[in-house]
Design an enzyme around this catalytic site. Structure first.
Site, short mmCIF file in Angstrom:
data_model
loop_
_atom_site.label_atom_id
_atom_site.label_comp_id
_atom_site.label_asym_id
_atom_site.label_seq_id
_atom_site.Cartn_x
_atom_site.Cartn_y
_atom_site.Cartn_z
N LYS A 88 46.01 102.56 -6.50
CA LYS A 88 45.70 103.14 -7.81
C LYS A 88 44.46 102.47 -8.44
CE LYS A 88 49.07 106.20 -8.28
NZ LYS A 88 49.90 106.32 -7.05
C1 LIG Z 1 51.48 106.90 -7.30
C2 LIG Z 1 52.16 107.94 -8.10
C3 LIG Z 1 53.48 107.81 -8.54
C4 LIG Z 1 54.40 106.70 -8.10
O1 LIG Z 1 53.90 105.44 -8.23
P1 LIG Z 1 54.40 104.24 -7.27
O2 LIG Z 1 53.92 103.04 -8.01
O3 LIG Z 1 53.73 104.40 -5.95
O4 LIG Z 1 55.89 104.31 -7.22
C5 LIG Z 1 54.02 108.80 -9.36
N1 LIG Z 1 53.30 109.88 -9.71
C6 LIG Z 1 52.03 110.05 -9.29
C7 LIG Z 1 51.28 111.25 -9.74
C8 LIG Z 1 51.43 109.10 -8.46
O5 LIG Z 1 50.19 109.30 -8.01
#
Ligand SMILES: *Cc1c(COP(=O)(O)O)cnc(C)c1O
Length: 394
Positions: free
Chosen positions: A186
């Site tokens: 992210k």
């Molecule tokens: C990455 C993501 C998640 C979940 O996040 P994690 O930290 O990987 O559990 C949820 N929604 C969206 C749109 C994402 O891109």
């Protein structure tokens, strides 16, 4: 979404603070931790940065969605409207809550179409989860107005959009709660981590307690704290929070770099007869992790995606074929694989997902390509990349 690209001595310093004390737990050990409260500091810093009243840092973005649904009281028998273009975690969290995912169409923003959301509302609808996909916003003002009018809970999945804004207001602050992810790919990363934000002190209190077995976090002795209600363990460790704290301080520089590079590529592509860009309701608020665009039809989009890959333009996503981000390939949802663990009521309430028809979303996704914007490109690399992209487009 590349926080890991700018990773080094700042992260090491924050982690070293934690290692030096040996206190990896985010609560208690007041004397031993020598003033280091990494999770707490991250929470106050992110809340201030986004203009939110409260923040709770947790173990993942998926955990954040679970916590938000629980804090808002969404559960068994409720329907929750969400988009078919997201990461599977959004849908998983709704099912984990015992609620029924109901999919509405996306539009050219690549996010929920407010009219389709309104058409999907039934007497059992309890909540709407717009997802600010690929770093840019949904039509959050319209969706919020509708939720207010209909008395629905609004939870923003801003996992991909930290730092994004709509008309100057941070994404994640429009809903009752906003959710973020700091997983390893992210915009900023904790390694693993997530956060919920809210302006409502009661929702915050419930989120903070739910994520730690219901602890009320009042008083000095954990063993004597009251349990507000049944919760679970969605805690983050101080080590992960420490990494995130260093990353969070880089957020503004990351956004500047992403926006600069995205704008340069977009400008260069603007004369192409092939290309229409994703609609972004407030371009200035795009966190610019991606540049997304449409080709005239699916065949041309597939051809362009293939040619870009062939000439070495990496980081191009053709989501229509992707297993994780678009409903078309979610065979495990369509067959309710693992259904034995779902409550009978939920199985009874779920529509037949193998028959769900989303023609407008299919049409849009079939024509869409998203290009990842990387922090680590040099100007020369960016320019070479632009030349290659233009050589593929008409
Ligand atoms: C990455 C993501 C998640 C979940 O996040 P994690 O930290 O990987 O559990 C949820 N929604 C969206 C749109 C994402 O891109």
């Amino acid at each position: 979404m590349p926080g890991f690209e700018w990773f080094g001595s700042e992260e090491r310093k924050e982690v070293q603070d934690v290692l030096d004390t040996g206190v990896l737990f985010r609560y208690g050990f007041d004397a031993a931790r020598k003033g280091h409260w990494k999770a707490k500091t991250f929470e106050t810093t992110l809340a201030a940065r986004l203009g939110a009243g409260h923040c709770h840092l947790c173990s993942s973005g998926t955990a954040a969605l679970n916590i938000a649904l629980a804090a808002c009281g969404v559960g068994a028998g409720d329907e929750v409207i969400l988009p078919p273009f997201t990461f599977v975690a959004t849908m998983e969290a709704v099912i984990t809550a015992g609620a029924v995912p109901v999919f509405a169409e996306i539009d050219e923003t690549l996010c929920l179409d407010p009219a389709s959301v309104e058409a999907a509302i039934t007497e059992r609808t309890r909540a709407v989860i717009p997802v600010h996909m690929c770093g840019a916003m949904s039509r959050i003002d319209e969706i919020r107005a509708m939720c207010d009018r209909k008395g629905l809970v609004l939870i923003e999945d801003a996992c991909q959009a930290v730092g994004g804004t709509f008309r100057g207001k941070a994404l994640g602050t429009f809903g009752h709660m906003g959710c973020f992810s700091f997983d390893s790919v992210k915009t900023i990363t904790c390694g693993e981590g997530g956060a919920v934000i809210t302006d409502d002190p009661d929702l915050y209190r419930r989120a903070d307690a739910y994520a730690d077995h219901g602890h009320d976090h009042m008083g000095d002795d954990r063993g004597l704290e009251a349990h507000l209600f049944l919760g679970g363990n969605f805690r983050i460790s101080e080590l992960n929070a420490a990494v995130g704290l260093a990353q969070l301080r880089k957020l503004d520089d990351i956004l500047v770099r992403q926006r600069t590079y995205k704008d340069a590529i977009k400008k260069a592509m603007a004369d192409s007869l092939d290309v229409d860009f994703r609609e972004v309701p407030d371009e200035a608020g795009d966190s610019a992790t991606f540049l997304s665009f449409f080709l005239p039809d699916e065949a041309r989009a597939r051809q362009v995606a293939r040619e870009l890959a062939d000439i070495g333009v990496d980081g191009c996503f053709y989501w229509y074929d992707n297993n994780w981000h678009y409903i078309r390939q979610w065979e495990h949802l369509k067959s309710l694989k693992g259904a034995a663990r779902l409550p009978l009521q939920l199985l009874k309430d779920c529509p037949d997902y193998s028959r769900i028809s989303l023609p407008r979303s299919d049409d849009i996704m079939g024509r869409t390509i998203s290009m990842l914007i990387k922090l680590s490109w040099t100007e020369a690399e960016l320019n070479r990349r632009i030349e290659k992209i233009l050589s593929v487009l008409k």
